[in-house]
Write a protein that holds these residues in place. Structure first.
Motif, PDB file in Angstrom:
ATOM      1  N   PHE A 348     -44.464 -29.975   0.249  1.00  0.00           N
ATOM      2  CA  PHE A 348     -43.342 -29.212   0.800  1.00  0.00           C
ATOM      3  C   PHE A 348     -42.976 -29.751   2.170  1.00  0.00           C
ATOM      4  CE2 PHE A 348     -47.273 -27.175   1.980  1.00  0.00           C
ATOM      5  CZ  PHE A 348     -47.130 -26.915   3.328  1.00  0.00           C
ATOM      6  N   VAL A 351     -37.817 -26.490   6.461  1.00  0.00           N
ATOM      7  CA  VAL A 351     -36.385 -26.602   6.732  1.00  0.00           C
ATOM      8  C   VAL A 351     -35.991 -25.457   7.653  1.00  0.00           C
ATOM      9  CG1 VAL A 351     -34.084 -26.601   5.711  1.00  0.00           C
ATOM     10  CG2 VAL A 351     -35.981 -27.707   4.512  1.00  0.00           C
ATOM     11  N   GLN A 353     -33.720 -22.665   8.838  1.00  0.00           N
ATOM     12  CA  GLN A 353     -32.654 -21.809   8.333  1.00  0.00           C
ATOM     13  C   GLN A 353     -32.609 -20.550   9.193  1.00  0.00           C
ATOM     14  OE1 GLN A 353     -33.183 -20.998   4.171  1.00  0.00           O
ATOM     15  NE2 GLN A 353     -33.131 -23.163   3.561  1.00  0.00           N
ATOM     16  N   VAL A 358     -38.531 -22.509   7.117  1.00  0.00           N
ATOM     17  CA  VAL A 358     -38.647 -22.083   5.719  1.00  0.00           C
ATOM     18  C   VAL A 358     -39.379 -23.171   4.941  1.00  0.00           C
ATOM     19  CG1 VAL A 358     -37.393 -21.430   3.643  1.00  0.00           C
ATOM     20  CG2 VAL A 358     -36.520 -20.750   5.897  1.00  0.00           C
ATOM     21  N   ARG A 359     -40.467 -22.802   4.343  1.00  0.00           N
ATOM     22  CA  ARG A 359     -41.243 -23.748   3.517  1.00  0.00           C
ATOM     23  C   ARG A 359     -40.459 -24.049   2.236  1.00  0.00           C
ATOM     24  NH1 ARG A 359     -47.588 -23.208   1.714  1.00  0.00           N
ATOM     25  NH2 ARG A 359     -47.422 -24.319  -0.270  1.00  0.00           N
ATOM     26  N   THR A 360     -40.175 -25.350   1.983  1.00  0.00           N
ATOM     27  CA  THR A 360     -39.330 -25.757   0.855  1.00  0.00           C
ATOM     28  C   THR A 360     -40.090 -26.774  -0.002  1.00  0.00           C
ATOM     29  OG1 THR A 360     -37.364 -25.465   2.243  1.00  0.00           O
ATOM     30  CG2 THR A 360     -37.116 -26.757   0.197  1.00  0.00           C
ATOM     31  N   VAL A 377     -34.392 -30.951  -1.549  1.00  0.00           N
ATOM     32  CA  VAL A 377     -33.770 -30.655  -0.257  1.00  0.00           C
ATOM     33  C   VAL A 377     -32.309 -31.073  -0.327  1.00  0.00           C
ATOM     34  CG1 VAL A 377     -33.802 -31.133   2.220  1.00  0.00           C
ATOM     35  CG2 VAL A 377     -35.941 -30.987   0.957  1.00  0.00           C
ATOM     36  N   ASP A 393     -44.817 -20.753   7.485  1.00  0.00           N
ATOM     37  CA  ASP A 393     -43.585 -20.323   6.837  1.00  0.00           C
ATOM     38  C   ASP A 393     -43.067 -19.050   7.488  1.00  0.00           C
ATOM     39  OD1 ASP A 393     -41.477 -20.177   5.032  1.00  0.00           O
ATOM     40  OD2 ASP A 393     -42.679 -19.107   3.542  1.00  0.00           O
TER      41      ASP A 393
END
Length: 401
Positions: A348, A351, A353, A358-360, A377, A393
């Protein structure tokens, strides 16, 4: 006891005054205020991830020939030394031409004899056919005269001016003249057929002699072994006085004006370099352009695929060089490799936001070491890099430059 009464009263008064003082706001007694994590970000860009690699290569002439003798004989002279540059068609060595010269002379005599025989037969044919042609012409003239007299006799007979016996005689003379003409025509035709067959055979003999003469001339020419193309005589395998057989190699010729580089790569990398791919070749501190021209496509005993690239430039054959090539690993969102985080089997990134990290989750498509291509992404997303070790996160973040 009287002495202590004033002290007790003073302490009670201080306690009362402390209880009547201003109270602290309730919020000052709650949890401490949340701090922002200062981070830097990179903007996610879509592109192609490639990597540049190098491998060793060996230079060799793009064209090389083991030149063999096309005739048998004793080596009379070697006209060039090893390492000499020769032009296309230049004589490199000579064989003893005596036998070939004798064969050429005999072939010339045989052709001359065949032509004489043909000419004699043509003259003889003309002489033998002339009387037959004259006989035919005379018989045809007699036939025309007899036919005319017979036709006139028929007219006179019908007019009553000629007896039937005389008409029968004219008819017999006409038939006799016709038979004589047919006989003369057949004699001439028979003589012509015989003459044509004889002349055709003699003409074949002339052509055969011409072919033998051409072959003798080539055999004499083959006593001079020439360079099939311009290049450098790399090796000479015979010496004057030695006997060589037709087909035996006598020297090695290399065209050094164009070279090719041979190198080996793993199958997956070789498959990424199709025919026509542009490479760069490094030698002596300089870079030369090259282009993939051949590929074995099948791994050898060392499990590597052999590739060949044509090189532009003047380089020494047999030298070692370095081939640099680019491999396209993947297409996707390009990010620094340090932006990735792993936890168990999941990978991950963080990102930004709305001021939160935010863990993506992402899937890695290609990795060049310093950079990765991923999916998961969106283009233009602000990905945190470098990633603070304490970042979690949902943390509030402050983006700094």
């Amino acid at each position: 006891m009287r002495g202590m009464a004033p002290l007790v009263m003073a302490l009670a008064l201080l306690a009362f005054l402390a209880g009547c003082g201003p109270r602290r706001p309730a919020q000052e007694t709650s949890a401490p205020r949340e701090n922002n994590v200062r981070v830097r970000v990179v903007e996610a860009q879509v592109g192609r991830l490639s990597i540049s690699r190098t491998t060793g290569a060996t230079l060799a002439p793009i064209r090389e020939s083991q030149v063999g003798a096309t005739a048998s004989g004793k080596v009379l002279a070697v006209l060039v030394r090893e390492g000499s540059r020769v032009g296309a068609g230049q004589v490199v060595l000579r064989l003893d031409p005596v036998n070939a010269q004798t064969a050429l002379t005999n072939a010339e005599l045989a052709l001359e004899q065949a032509r004489i025989n043909l000419a004699r037969a043509e003259r003889s044919t003309a002489a033998s056919l002339a009387p037959l042609q004259a006989s035919l012409e005379s018989a045809l003239a007699n036939l025309r005269a007899a036919e005319r007299r017979y036709q006139e006799g028929q007219q006179l007979y019908q007019a009553g001016a000629l007896a039937q016996v005389e008409l029968v005689g004219l008819e017999a003379a006409y038939n006799q003249a016709k038979a004589a003409a047919d006989n003369a025509r057949e004699n001439l035709a028979r003589a012509q057929r015989a003459s044509q067959e004889d002349l055709a055979l003699l003409r074949l003999q002339v052509r055969q002699a011409e072919n033998q003469l051409a072959q003798a001339r080539r055999a004499l020419s083959d006593t001079e072994v020439r360079a099939p193309f311009a290049g450098v005589v790399a090796e000479v395998f015979v010496n004057p006085g030695e006997f060589v057989a037709a087909g035996q190699r006598v020297f090695r010729l290399a065209d050094t004006s164009r070279l090719e580089a041979s190198f080996r790569l793993p199958p997956e990398e070789a498959a990424a370099l199709p025919i026509g791919t542009t490479l760069s070749l490094g030698y002596g501190g300089q870079t030369y352009p090259a282009r993939v021209s051949r590929s074995s496509k099948v791994p050898g005993t060392d499990r590597l695929v052999e590739l060949t690239a044509e090189v532009e430039g003047s380089l020494p054959p047999g030298a070692s060089a370095q081939v640099r090539y680019n491999l396209n690993l993947a297409e996707g969102v390009l990010l620094p490799a340090g932006a990735l985080r792993t936890e168990g089997r999941s990978t991950f990134v963080f990102v930004v936001q709305e001021d939160r990290a935010v863990r993506t989750p992402v899937r890695v498509l290609g990795d060049s070491g310093a950079q990765v291509a991923v999916e998961g992404v969106e283009r233009g997303a602000r990905v945190i890099f470098p990633v603070p070790t304490s970042l979690s996160d949902g943390d509030r973040v402050e983006v700094v430059r």
